[in-house]
Motif scaffolding. Structure first.
Motif, PDB file in Angstrom:
ATOM      1  N   TYR A 195       1.007 -31.371  -8.507  1.00  0.00           N
ATOM      2  CA  TYR A 195       1.212 -30.064  -7.863  1.00  0.00           C
ATOM      3  C   TYR A 195       2.636 -29.926  -7.320  1.00  0.00           C
ATOM      4  CZ  TYR A 195      -3.698 -28.941  -8.444  1.00  0.00           C
ATOM      5  OH  TYR A 195      -4.928 -28.651  -9.003  1.00  0.00           O
TER       6      TYR A 195
ATOM      7  N   TRP B 126      -4.091 -19.071  -2.825  1.00  0.00           N
ATOM      8  CA  TRP B 126      -4.723 -19.015  -1.508  1.00  0.00           C
ATOM      9  C   TRP B 126      -5.619 -17.775  -1.378  1.00  0.00           C
ATOM     10  CZ3 TRP B 126      -5.597 -22.551   2.003  1.00  0.00           C
ATOM     11  CH2 TRP B 126      -6.159 -22.130   3.214  1.00  0.00           C
TER      12      TRP B 126
ATOM     13  N   PHE C 144     -11.458 -28.859   3.605  1.00  0.00           N
ATOM     14  CA  PHE C 144     -10.200 -28.673   2.869  1.00  0.00           C
ATOM     15  C   PHE C 144      -9.523 -30.025   2.671  1.00  0.00           C
ATOM     16  CE2 PHE C 144      -9.344 -24.078   2.941  1.00  0.00           C
ATOM     17  CZ  PHE C 144     -10.295 -23.647   3.838  1.00  0.00           C
TER      18      PHE C 144
ATOM     19  N   LEU D 183      -6.404 -30.274   0.921  1.00  0.00           N
ATOM     20  CA  LEU D 183      -5.219 -29.740   0.223  1.00  0.00           C
ATOM     21  C   LEU D 183      -3.928 -30.171   0.890  1.00  0.00           C
ATOM     22  CD1 LEU D 183      -6.323 -25.995  -0.218  1.00  0.00           C
ATOM     23  CD2 LEU D 183      -6.434 -27.817  -1.928  1.00  0.00           C
TER      24      LEU D 183
ATOM     25  N   SER E 266     -10.322 -28.604  -3.110  1.00  0.00           N
ATOM     26  CA  SER E 266      -9.490 -29.704  -3.578  1.00  0.00           C
ATOM     27  C   SER E 266      -8.477 -29.219  -4.602  1.00  0.00           C
ATOM     28  CB  SER E 266     -10.406 -30.753  -4.242  1.00  0.00           C
ATOM     29  OG  SER E 266      -9.658 -31.820  -4.748  1.00  0.00           O
ATOM     30  N   LYS E 267      -7.371 -29.961  -4.697  1.00  0.00           N
ATOM     31  CA  LYS E 267      -6.522 -29.835  -5.882  1.00  0.00           C
ATOM     32  C   LYS E 267      -7.157 -30.677  -6.974  1.00  0.00           C
ATOM     33  CE  LYS E 267      -2.343 -29.158  -3.197  1.00  0.00           C
ATOM     34  NZ  LYS E 267      -1.124 -29.715  -2.643  1.00  0.00           N
TER      35      LYS E 267
ATOM     36  N   SER F 112      -6.060 -33.399  -8.551  1.00  0.00           N
ATOM     37  CA  SER F 112      -4.969 -34.371  -8.618  1.00  0.00           C
ATOM     38  C   SER F 112      -5.202 -35.413  -9.702  1.00  0.00           C
ATOM     39  CB  SER F 112      -4.801 -35.065  -7.266  1.00  0.00           C
ATOM     40  OG  SER F 112      -5.787 -36.065  -7.122  1.00  0.00           O
TER      41      SER F 112
ATOM     42  N   LEU G 116      -8.159 -25.748  -6.732  1.00  0.00           N
ATOM     43  CA  LEU G 116      -6.917 -24.999  -6.885  1.00  0.00           C
ATOM     44  C   LEU G 116      -6.309 -25.352  -8.243  1.00  0.00           C
ATOM     45  CD1 LEU G 116      -5.384 -23.092  -4.974  1.00  0.00           C
ATOM     46  CD2 LEU G 116      -4.027 -25.067  -4.257  1.00  0.00           C
TER      47      LEU G 116
END
Ligand code: NAP
Length: 241
Positions: free
Chosen positions: A73, A114, A129, A131, A190-191, A193, A215
């Motif tokens: 990200y 967002w 969250f 993030l 979450s991202k 990742s 995200l």
């Protein structure tokens, strides 16, 4: 491999690679996390001043290969890396972690940004969250009836409707299960990742039937060579001097 590598770090795999680099190579960190003190290679900390600053650094430091091993990200530094390497006339390689894939029983919903996330959160009361610090800017927007749990690297004050927890991975499934239960989490944010260190939260969400709002990954630039594993990258670097 002959020549001098500039390794852009920020994730666990980058540190593992930095540990294999000799003293002529440079490991670069943004300066947000911990700076290791026990590496054989040189370590530099802080931004370069955009793509132009990075291109100047590459030339001045005599770098012959740029390796981007930043977080999926961290799109700005990846764009800067690809562009600066082109300007400096050197190759840019990248470690690109594969994204997590939903499994049977997962309820994953991808959100763009967002605004999309806040909309998707409306049916839920107790989001968790994961993030990083970004949600801290939005604590005043918590709608009535929602109680947030926010996990970031460092703890900091929340407010009456948000608890902020400081914790660093790797995370273990028992601790993640206990956190979901203690905070009565009904949705995880979450991202994607792709990191093994943070994956247990997804297992717990699957186990408990908790939906996950993910995200979307940002687009990353084309590079000369992209690797999906540290072992592949290390083999291609052939670090025997
Ligand atoms: P970003 O938006 O892509 O980068 C912002 C700026 O930080 C860059 O333009 C650059 O400044 C500087 N920078 C970033 N990585 C650098 C590095 N390795 N060495 C020197 N300067 C660096 O990145 P971000 O999302 O803020 O993340 C910052 C760092 O944390 C990254 O290195 C990333 O790998 C790590 N990280 C990010 C996340 C995440 O979710 N975004 C998660 C875990 C770790 P200049 O333009 O001045 O050169």
């Amino acid at each position: 491999m002959t020549g001098r590598i500039l390794l852009l770090g920020g994730v666990t795999e980058a540190l593992a690679l930095a540990r294999q680099l000799g003293p002529q190579h440079v490991y670069s960190l943004a300066g947000i996390g911990r700076v290791p003190q026990d590496l054989a290679c040189q370590v530099r900390v802080g931004g370069f001043g955009g793509a132009a600053g990075l291109a100047s650094y590459l030339r001045e430091a005599g770098i012959s290969l740029l390796v981007d091993a930043t977080h999926p990200y961290a799109a700005q530094i990846s764009r800067n890396a690809a562009s600066a390497a082109r300007v400096a006339g050197i190759p840019c390689w990248a470690l690109r972690r594969p994204a997590w894939q939903a499994q049977a029983g997962d309820d994953w919903r991808e959100v763009e940004d967002w605004a999309g996330l806040i909309e998707a959160l409306k049916p839920f009361c107790r989001p968790l969250f994961t993030l990083g610090r970004e949600p801290l800017q939005h604590l005043h927007e918590i709608p009535p009836g929602q109680f947030w749990t926010l996990r970031a690297l460092e703890a900091c004050p929340g407010n009456a409707r948000c608890e902020v927890i400081g914790a660093r991975g790797p995370f273990h499934i028992e601790d993640e299960r206990a956190l979901f239960q203690r905070r009565r989490v009904d949705v995880l944010i979450s991202k994607n990742s792709g990191s093994v260190a943070t994956e247990p939260k997804l297992e717990v969400a699957r186990e408990l039937g908790v939906p996950v709002l993910i995200l979307k990954r940002p687009p990353l630039p084309e590079v000369d060579r992209a690797f999906d594993s540290l072992s592949g990258l290390t083999a291609a670097l052939d670090l025997r001097e």
